[in-house]
Design a protein around this motif. Structure first.
Motif, PDB file in Angstrom:
ATOM      1  N   MET A  13       0.993  -1.482  -0.050  1.00  0.00           N
ATOM      2  CA  MET A  13      -0.198   0.062   0.049  1.00  0.00           C
ATOM      3  C   MET A  13       0.453   1.748  -0.098  1.00  0.00           C
ATOM      4  SD  MET A  13      -2.779  -1.571  -0.686  1.00  0.00           S
ATOM      5  CE  MET A  13      -4.100   0.132  -0.586  1.00  0.00           C
ATOM      6  N   GLU A  14       2.409   1.001   0.557  1.00  0.00           N
ATOM      7  CA  GLU A  14       2.703   2.322   0.438  1.00  0.00           C
ATOM      8  C   GLU A  14       3.699   2.588  -0.736  1.00  0.00           C
ATOM      9  OE1 GLU A  14       5.030   5.686   2.535  1.00  0.00           O
ATOM     10  OE2 GLU A  14       3.316   4.927   3.034  1.00  0.00           O
ATOM     11  N   THR A  15       3.828   1.297  -1.499  1.00  0.00           N
ATOM     12  CA  THR A  15       4.521   1.847  -3.096  1.00  0.00           C
ATOM     13  C   THR A  15       3.437   1.956  -3.642  1.00  0.00           C
ATOM     14  OG1 THR A  15       3.637  -0.733  -3.667  1.00  0.00           O
ATOM     15  CG2 THR A  15       5.583  -0.611  -2.507  1.00  0.00           C
ATOM     16  N   ASP A  16       1.956   2.480  -3.077  1.00  0.00           N
ATOM     17  CA  ASP A  16       1.483   3.242  -4.023  1.00  0.00           C
ATOM     18  C   ASP A  16       1.887   4.868  -4.432  1.00  0.00           C
ATOM     19  OD1 ASP A  16      -1.483   2.433  -5.899  1.00  0.00           O
ATOM     20  OD2 ASP A  16      -2.355   4.038  -4.413  1.00  0.00           O
ATOM     21  N   LYS A  17       1.547   4.561  -3.899  1.00  0.00           N
ATOM     22  CA  LYS A  17       2.100   5.955  -3.510  1.00  0.00           C
ATOM     23  C   LYS A  17       3.432   6.371  -4.670  1.00  0.00           C
ATOM     24  CE  LYS A  17       1.562   7.419   1.376  1.00  0.00           C
ATOM     25  NZ  LYS A  17       2.306   7.181   2.485  1.00  0.00           N
ATOM     26  N   ASN A  35       5.137   8.899 -14.508  1.00  0.00           N
ATOM     27  CA  ASN A  35       5.286   8.603 -13.364  1.00  0.00           C
ATOM     28  C   ASN A  35       5.886   8.004 -12.980  1.00  0.00           C
ATOM     29  OD1 ASN A  35       3.954   6.218 -12.467  1.00  0.00           O
ATOM     30  ND2 ASN A  35       1.987   7.441 -12.767  1.00  0.00           N
ATOM     31  N   THR A  36       6.818   7.259 -11.671  1.00  0.00           N
ATOM     32  CA  THR A  36       8.315   6.702 -11.150  1.00  0.00           C
ATOM     33  C   THR A  36       7.619   5.251 -11.711  1.00  0.00           C
ATOM     34  OG1 THR A  36       8.552   8.843 -10.770  1.00  0.00           O
ATOM     35  CG2 THR A  36       9.285   6.043 -10.218  1.00  0.00           C
ATOM     36  N   VAL A  73      12.163   4.774  -3.812  1.00  0.00           N
ATOM     37  CA  VAL A  73      13.399   5.503  -2.569  1.00  0.00           C
ATOM     38  C   VAL A  73      12.757   6.766  -3.173  1.00  0.00           C
ATOM     39  CG1 VAL A  73      14.996   4.202  -2.059  1.00  0.00           C
ATOM     40  CG2 VAL A  73      14.745   5.693  -4.014  1.00  0.00           C
ATOM     41  N   GLU A  74      12.205   7.365  -3.851  1.00  0.00           N
ATOM     42  CA  GLU A  74      11.167   8.175  -4.598  1.00  0.00           C
ATOM     43  C   GLU A  74      10.114   8.585  -3.336  1.00  0.00           C
ATOM     44  OE1 GLU A  74      11.639   9.065  -8.740  1.00  0.00           O
ATOM     45  OE2 GLU A  74      13.146   8.351  -9.270  1.00  0.00           O
ATOM     46  N   ILE A  75       9.627   8.377  -3.298  1.00  0.00           N
ATOM     47  CA  ILE A  75       8.310   7.799  -2.385  1.00  0.00           C
ATOM     48  C   ILE A  75       8.955   9.080  -1.554  1.00  0.00           C
ATOM     49  CG2 ILE A  75       6.561   7.284  -0.878  1.00  0.00           C
ATOM     50  CD1 ILE A  75       6.573   4.704  -1.973  1.00  0.00           C
ATOM     51  N   ALA A  99      15.132   4.312   1.918  1.00  0.00           N
ATOM     52  CA  ALA A  99      15.214   2.981   2.124  1.00  0.00           C
ATOM     53  C   ALA A  99      15.174   2.068   3.037  1.00  0.00           C
ATOM     54  CB  ALA A  99      16.573   2.428   1.418  1.00  0.00           C
ATOM     55  N   GLU A 100      15.553   2.806   4.037  1.00  0.00           N
ATOM     56  CA  GLU A 100      14.910   1.783   5.350  1.00  0.00           C
ATOM     57  C   GLU A 100      14.267   2.211   5.505  1.00  0.00           C
ATOM     58  OE1 GLU A 100      17.944   4.053   8.486  1.00  0.00           O
ATOM     59  OE2 GLU A 100      19.814   3.504   6.685  1.00  0.00           O
ATOM     60  N   ARG A 101      13.007   3.293   5.556  1.00  0.00           N
ATOM     61  CA  ARG A 101      11.903   3.362   6.133  1.00  0.00           C
ATOM     62  C   ARG A 101      11.016   2.943   5.538  1.00  0.00           C
ATOM     63  NH1 ARG A 101       7.143   5.250   4.846  1.00  0.00           N
ATOM     64  NH2 ARG A 101       7.574   5.879   3.084  1.00  0.00           N
ATOM     65  N   ILE A 102      11.220   2.875   3.746  1.00  0.00           N
ATOM     66  CA  ILE A 102      10.253   2.041   2.661  1.00  0.00           C
ATOM     67  C   ILE A 102      10.256   0.018   2.962  1.00  0.00           C
ATOM     68  CG2 ILE A 102       9.029   1.228   0.984  1.00  0.00           C
ATOM     69  CD1 ILE A 102      10.349   4.676   0.360  1.00  0.00           C
TER      70      ILE A 102
END
Length: 194
Positions: A13-17, A35-36, A73-75, A99-102
């Motif tokens: 769901m985070e990667t949807d960003k 978009n990316t 990481v671009e999120i 990267a660490e957060r995602i």
């Protein structure tokens, strides 16, 4: 719910960003900025399609994995325009934190695997990373060329800038670099590049 599954769904769901991160390159038809997420999909398909042109023997599955995750990481860090002015150290710090957060949303075993793949892509020291980076650089050249140089013109980009920023393609594939150079020269002749 199973803890690993819960973490994996949260990550997805985070990667949807990534779909909301707008790049400076246009789609090939020039109708809109890409978009990316679209970029990541297209370069992954491109790597699969062009893998026979890699300079060295590669594990295409590993290349695909790198290309699917390298821009996540671009999120947090945003897209860094290849031809723009930016502080390299600051960008690297932001991307490392992202990267660490995602990847940290994932179960530990996947966090480790994804982080290693991302770091390998960034280091550009393996055959897979060199080929993945080559593909990542080639696709924007193709989109710019086929859109009539729209992004290049808007940003006043020169032939020399493209050659300088994209010359690393040759380390992943001499054949693809030769092709890219021809397109760059044709783009200059057509007035797409200054």
């Amino acid at each position: 719910m199973d803890r690993d599954l819960h973490q994996q769904i949260a990550f997805m769901m985070e990667t949807d960003k990534l779909k909301r991160i707008i790049r400076r390159n246009y789609n090939a038809d020039g109708s809109r900025l890409e978009n990316t997420a679209e970029h990541s999909w297209q370069i992954t398909l491109m790597a699969l399609t062009l893998s026979e042109h890699a300079e060295e023997s590669i594990d295409i599955t590993k290349v695909i994995k790198m290309l699917l995750i390298h821009d996540l990481v671009e999120i947090d860090a945003g897209d860094t325009y290849l031809y723009g002015e930016f502080d390299l150290e600051e960008r690297d710090t932001k991307e490392q934190q992202a990267a660490e957060r995602i990847f940290g949303l994932l179960p530990e075993y996947q966090q480790t695997d994804f982080m290693k793949l991302w770091q390998e892509f960034e280091a550009i020291e393996t055959p897979e990373a060199r080929f993945a980076k080559a593909i990542d650089r080639l696709m924007p050249i193709l989109n710019n060329y086929h859109s009539g140089g729209r992004s290049w013109k808007e940003n006043n980009i020169s032939r020399e800038q493209v050659l300088d920023k994209c010359s690393g393609i040759q380390h992943g594939s001499e054949k693809l670099w030769a092709y890219a150079q021809k397109l760059i020269d044709q783009a200059k002749e057509k007035g797409y590049l200054k």
